[in-house]
Design a protein around this motif. Sequence first.
Motif, PDB file in Angstrom:
ATOM      1  N   GLY A  40       0.799  -1.220   0.000  1.00 47.31           N
ATOM      2  CA  GLY A  40       0.000   0.000   0.000  1.00 47.31           C
ATOM      3  C   GLY A  40       0.831   1.268   0.000  1.00 47.31           C
ATOM      4  O   GLY A  40       0.576   2.197  -0.776  1.00 47.31           O
ATOM      5  N   GLY A  41       1.847   1.324   0.865  1.00 43.84           N
ATOM      6  CA  GLY A  41       2.692   2.508   0.958  1.00 43.84           C
ATOM      7  C   GLY A  41       3.596   2.689  -0.244  1.00 43.84           C
ATOM      8  O   GLY A  41       3.907   3.824  -0.625  1.00 43.84           O
ATOM      9  N   SER A  44       1.420   4.236  -2.864  1.00 44.10           N
ATOM     10  CA  SER A  44       1.051   5.631  -2.594  1.00 44.10           C
ATOM     11  C   SER A  44       2.182   6.602  -2.909  1.00 44.10           C
ATOM     12  O   SER A  44       1.933   7.732  -3.338  1.00 44.10           O
ATOM     13  CB  SER A  44       0.589   5.808  -1.141  1.00 44.10           C
ATOM     14  N   SER A  79       8.757   1.141   2.441  1.00 45.14           N
ATOM     15  CA  SER A  79       8.196   1.224   1.083  1.00 45.14           C
ATOM     16  C   SER A  79       9.302   1.199   0.035  1.00 45.14           C
ATOM     17  O   SER A  79       9.231   1.899  -0.981  1.00 45.14           O
ATOM     18  CB  SER A  79       7.338   2.484   0.941  1.00 45.14           C
ATOM     19  N   ASP A 183       4.451  11.475   2.943  1.00 45.96           N
ATOM     20  CA  ASP A 183       3.522  10.620   2.196  1.00 45.96           C
ATOM     21  C   ASP A 183       2.274  10.462   3.063  1.00 45.96           C
ATOM     22  O   ASP A 183       2.158   9.531   3.855  1.00 45.96           O
ATOM     23  CB  ASP A 183       4.169   9.270   1.894  1.00 45.96           C
ATOM     24  N   ASN A 185      -0.888   9.330   3.381  1.00 41.63           N
ATOM     25  CA  ASN A 185      -1.993   8.478   2.933  1.00 41.63           C
ATOM     26  C   ASN A 185      -2.967   8.183   4.067  1.00 41.63           C
ATOM     27  O   ASN A 185      -3.967   7.486   3.869  1.00 41.63           O
ATOM     28  CB  ASN A 185      -1.473   7.188   2.291  1.00 41.63           C
ATOM     29  N   GLN A 188      -1.847   3.724   8.698  1.00 40.65           N
ATOM     30  CA  GLN A 188      -0.656   2.977   9.066  1.00 40.65           C
ATOM     31  C   GLN A 188      -1.052   1.540   9.346  1.00 40.65           C
ATOM     32  O   GLN A 188      -2.214   1.158   9.136  1.00 40.65           O
ATOM     33  CB  GLN A 188       0.041   3.641  10.251  1.00 40.65           C
ATOM     34  N   LYS A 247      -3.379   5.438  -0.162  1.00 41.53           N
ATOM     35  CA  LYS A 247      -2.707   4.161   0.100  1.00 41.53           C
ATOM     36  C   LYS A 247      -3.234   3.123  -0.886  1.00 41.53           C
ATOM     37  O   LYS A 247      -4.438   2.999  -1.096  1.00 41.53           O
ATOM     38  CB  LYS A 247      -2.973   3.703   1.531  1.00 41.53           C
ATOM     39  N   GLU A 255      -6.978   0.402  -2.560  1.00 42.94           N
ATOM     40  CA  GLU A 255      -6.990   1.805  -2.178  1.00 42.94           C
ATOM     41  C   GLU A 255      -7.716   2.026  -0.853  1.00 42.94           C
ATOM     42  O   GLU A 255      -8.819   1.529  -0.631  1.00 42.94           O
ATOM     43  CB  GLU A 255      -7.621   2.650  -3.284  1.00 42.94           C
ATOM     44  N   ASN A 256      -7.019   2.759   0.030  1.00 40.71           N
ATOM     45  CA  ASN A 256      -7.561   3.136   1.354  1.00 40.71           C
ATOM     46  C   ASN A 256      -7.933   1.939   2.218  1.00 40.71           C
ATOM     47  O   ASN A 256      -8.840   2.009   3.038  1.00 40.71           O
ATOM     48  CB  ASN A 256      -8.772   4.066   1.190  1.00 40.71           C
ATOM     49  N   LYS A 258      -6.317  -0.640   4.993  1.00 38.83           N
ATOM     50  CA  LYS A 258      -5.142  -0.828   5.843  1.00 38.83           C
ATOM     51  C   LYS A 258      -4.532  -2.229   5.704  1.00 38.83           C
ATOM     52  O   LYS A 258      -3.341  -2.414   5.951  1.00 38.83           O
ATOM     53  CB  LYS A 258      -5.484  -0.548   7.306  1.00 38.83           C
ATOM     54  N   HIS A 261      -1.261  -2.534   3.881  1.00 35.99           N
ATOM     55  CA  HIS A 261      -0.015  -1.928   4.360  1.00 35.99           C
ATOM     56  C   HIS A 261       1.134  -2.916   4.177  1.00 35.99           C
ATOM     57  O   HIS A 261       2.216  -2.560   3.719  1.00 35.99           O
ATOM     58  CB  HIS A 261      -0.136  -1.538   5.838  1.00 35.99           C
TER      59      HIS A 261
END
Length: 291
Positions: A40-41, A44, A79, A183, A185, A188, A247, A255-256, A258, A261
């Motif tokens: 995810g990170g 982003s 990342s 960053d 987003n 976490q 993210k 997207e979005n 968690k 991650h």
Amino acid sequence: MIRKENRMQEFTDLELKLKSVKYRKMLLKYIKQAKAGHTGGSLSCTDILNVLYNDVLNVSPENFSDKNRDRYIQSKGHSVEALYAVLADRGFYPESDLETMCQYQSKYVGHPTRKVNGIEFNTGALGHGLPISAGIALAGKKDKAAYKVFTLVGDGELAEGSNYEAAMMAAHYKLDNLVAILDHNALQITGPNREVCSPYPIDEKWKAFGWHVISIDGNSISELRETLNNIPAEVGKPTFIIANTVKGKGVSYMENEKKWHHGVPSDDEYERAIQELSTEEEELTKQLVTD
């Protein structure tokens, strides 16, 4: 303004958008193969790294030992997959090297290490990148050097107190050759930043520390280019850029969320992600041909 003599070529916004899609496909490929990664990170921050390395930084494989090169420190080291993809594209090493990512005795591990060509410092322990960058920027000021220092910080990382020691020091020494890019987003590993350990209001805090603060769309190629190519934003102040990102950017179901991650896609999820990105790639390529 940043010196650009070591850029490989000039790119249009559309060409850079196309690069971002290719980087996202590349990093997903190697995360999938390695069975590990911070998906995810990495997705982003892809656009940020794309613009830095293809439009802003005076750094290349040819000048990497030059003391006057610009410096980039990836404080949110987890990342690293996005950074690996961009460095390979810029020619710091063959993309085929990434086939070994996270394998036994590979130097392409889950956080940046100086064993990899193009990486300035080992990072990954959160809160270290900005203090290192501030120190390098101070050295540059004392040496009357022309280089600038850029660091990418994670928003969850703002819970680390070392960031604020560095913030005070950088403002005190008027390090306008230093740029911290957040960053942002908003997620976490354990949830939304606001619920885990709220860093807000981010802009007011960093202004109070004496930084010039800018808020932009961190997934907009044009906004990133405009902002990052005009440093210092204010003479005598370090710059803090709140890059508002998504993210898992580029893959609809990531997207979005968690869970992405630190997630590795299944075979079906991977195929879906690549299909979505390939569709975007085809559309951008058509626009490029038309333009």
